[in-house]
Design a protein around this motif. Structure first.
Motif, short mmCIF file in Angstrom:
data_model
loop_
_atom_site.label_atom_id
_atom_site.label_comp_id
_atom_site.label_asym_id
_atom_site.label_seq_id
_atom_site.Cartn_x
_atom_site.Cartn_y
_atom_site.Cartn_z
N VAL A 12 9.23 8.66 3.10
CA VAL A 12 10.20 9.57 2.50
C VAL A 12 9.60 10.97 2.52
CG1 VAL A 12 11.61 10.11 0.48
CG2 VAL A 12 11.00 7.73 0.97
N GLU A 13 10.26 11.88 3.22
CA GLU A 13 9.78 13.26 3.30
C GLU A 13 10.57 14.11 2.31
OE1 GLU A 13 8.47 16.51 6.70
OE2 GLU A 13 9.71 14.80 7.27
N TYR A 14 10.01 14.25 1.11
CA TYR A 14 10.68 14.99 0.05
C TYR A 14 10.87 16.45 0.42
CZ TYR A 14 9.42 10.86 -2.67
OH TYR A 14 9.26 9.57 -3.13
N ALA A 69 0.85 -1.19 0.00
CA ALA A 69 0.00 0.00 0.00
C ALA A 69 0.89 1.24 0.00
CB ALA A 69 -0.92 0.01 1.22
N THR A 70 0.48 2.26 -0.75
CA THR A 70 1.29 3.47 -0.90
C THR A 70 0.41 4.71 -0.77
OG1 THR A 70 2.82 2.32 -2.39
CG2 THR A 70 2.86 4.72 -2.41
N ILE A 71 0.92 5.72 -0.06
CA ILE A 71 0.27 7.02 0.06
C ILE A 71 1.26 8.07 -0.43
CG2 ILE A 71 -0.79 8.70 1.62
CD1 ILE A 71 -1.16 6.33 3.62
N SER A 72 0.85 8.90 -1.38
CA SER A 72 1.68 10.01 -1.86
C SER A 72 0.91 11.31 -1.64
CB SER A 72 2.00 9.85 -3.35
OG SER A 72 2.75 8.67 -3.58
N HIS A 73 1.58 12.30 -1.05
CA HIS A 73 0.88 13.53 -0.64
C HIS A 73 1.72 14.76 -0.95
CE1 HIS A 73 -1.54 16.22 1.92
NE2 HIS A 73 -0.38 16.69 2.34
N ILE A 74 1.06 15.80 -1.46
CA ILE A 74 1.64 17.13 -1.61
C ILE A 74 0.63 18.13 -1.06
CG2 ILE A 74 2.57 18.87 -3.19
CD1 ILE A 74 3.21 16.65 -5.15
N SER A 75 0.99 18.85 -0.01
CA SER A 75 0.05 19.81 0.57
C SER A 75 -0.23 20.94 -0.40
CB SER A 75 0.60 20.37 1.89
OG SER A 75 1.80 21.09 1.66
N PHE A 129 5.43 14.02 0.75
CA PHE A 129 5.95 12.74 1.23
C PHE A 129 5.35 11.58 0.45
CE2 PHE A 129 2.21 13.33 4.07
CZ PHE A 129 1.57 12.11 3.89
N ARG A 130 5.98 10.43 0.66
CA ARG A 130 5.48 9.15 0.15
C ARG A 130 5.67 8.13 1.25
NH1 ARG A 130 4.81 6.39 -4.86
NH2 ARG A 130 5.41 4.18 -4.80
N MET A 131 4.63 7.34 1.53
CA MET A 131 4.71 6.30 2.55
C MET A 131 4.35 4.96 1.92
SD MET A 131 3.16 6.28 6.39
CE MET A 131 3.67 5.02 7.57
N GLU A 132 5.18 3.94 2.18
CA GLU A 132 5.01 2.63 1.58
C GLU A 132 4.89 1.57 2.68
OE1 GLU A 132 8.51 2.29 -0.76
OE2 GLU A 132 7.82 3.66 -2.33
N PHE A 133 3.86 0.77 2.59
CA PHE A 133 3.64 -0.34 3.52
C PHE A 133 3.90 -1.66 2.78
CE2 PHE A 133 0.88 3.11 4.75
CZ PHE A 133 0.90 3.14 6.13
N GLU A 134 4.71 -2.52 3.36
CA GLU A 134 4.84 -3.90 2.89
C GLU A 134 4.45 -4.80 4.05
OE1 GLU A 134 7.98 -7.12 0.92
OE2 GLU A 134 8.53 -5.00 1.09
N LEU A 135 3.27 -5.42 3.92
CA LEU A 135 2.70 -6.23 5.00
C LEU A 135 2.47 -7.65 4.51
CD1 LEU A 135 -0.11 -3.71 6.06
CD2 LEU A 135 2.24 -3.80 6.91
N MET A 136 2.45 -8.58 5.44
CA MET A 136 2.03 -9.92 5.11
C MET A 136 0.52 -9.91 4.87
SD MET A 136 4.86 -11.50 5.18
CE MET A 136 4.36 -13.23 5.09
#
Length: 282
Positions: free
Chosen positions: A78-80, A47-53, A60-67
């Protein structure tokens, strides 16, 4: 306070949404400034969330790797907008500092939901961390067919969930390493590929050609790009018991199934696990 569907970044009108908080401050999530997606592949959820205020001050971009069970393999932020700083779950024991709760994934309907909360650590400056929390709901997760057999170890102990595996080989042995989300490492040694081992029960103390070792991570809390195994960061537990190869299978890919049951003791003879049992597929 009141919120609209737009405030929760509704995706395609199907009820998908993200809620997000960074260091205790709610992040304004809208359709126009946030993208998010999820897919399932090889028993894992990505799952991935990409955000620009709107004012460009937070990117930022947040990546989840879950079972597929919701247990953590790795989470990355990652806080660009802050010199591309990278924050990760900690080495070897991600569940100790970050949690996934209320996880559900329906493979038939492709509906995914989970709450997330915890600390991620700067991989270049271990003294810096971000506290991140929120909710993720996605109603149309894409499913990608797996092209190989996933190796699994499942322990009956309810606190030990294995989320990552590595295989090492030499001319004399094959080593299967399984890492749990709370800092345990189980090693299964064989003097040949496990698929060449005859079905039967093997005594871990007899020097048979299949044996198990168990370790607990005791090193400092840290998140680093590479995760080498330093012997001083791991406590060894002696294992006495059995491992059983139940079957050798060809479908859907060649693989071996079996069980294990053993007692684990530390260097001082203290019993850490009276009877740690479980199953494996590899």
């Amino acid at each position: 306070s009141c919120s609209s569907d737009d405030d929760k970044a509704i995706a395609s009108g199907d009820g998908s949404f993200v809620e997000f908080s960074l260091d205790g401050e709610d992040v304004a999530i809208t359709k126009r400034n946030t993208d998010f997606i999820a897919n399932e592949n090889c028993d894992r959820i990505y799952a991935t969330i990409s955000h620009i205020s709107d004012d460009q001050t937070l990117r930022f971009r947040m990546e989840f790797e879950l079972m597929g069970t919701g247990h953590i393999d790795n989470i990355r932020f990652v806080e660009y907008s802050d010199n591309n700083r990278n924050y990760n779950t900690v080495n070897f024991q991600p569940a100790e500092t970050f949690s996934i709760n209320n996880f559900s994934y329906d493979a038939a309907t492709k509906q995914l939901y989970f709450d997330f909360d915890g600390d991620l650590y700067d991989i270049d400056d271990q003294g810096q961390k971000k506290h991140i929390s929120g909710k993720f709901q996605y109603y149309s997760a894409n499913s990608v067919e797996c092209g190989f057999f996933q190796r699994h170890v499942t322990a009956d102990d309810g606190s030990m969930h294995f989320t990552r595996w590595v295989v090492n080989t030499s001319a004399d042995w094959v080593l299967y390493q399984f890492y749990s989300d709370n800092g345990y490492l189980m090693r299964i040694y064989s003097d040949t590929d496990i698929r060449n081992v005859s079905p039967g029960t093997y005594d871990l103390a007899s020097g048979d050609n299949v044996r198990i070792e168990l370790y607990k991570y005791i090193g400092e809390t840290k998140a680093t790009p590479l995760q080498p195994l330093y012997s001083n960061e791991w406590e060894f537990y002696d294992c006495t018991g059995t491992i059983t190869v139940n079957s050798q299978n060809l479908q859907p890919f060649p693989h071996t199934t079996g069980t294990f049951s053993f007692q684990a003791t530390d260097a001082n003879g203290n019993i850490i696990f009276e009877n740690l049992s479980g199953t494996f597929e590899m």
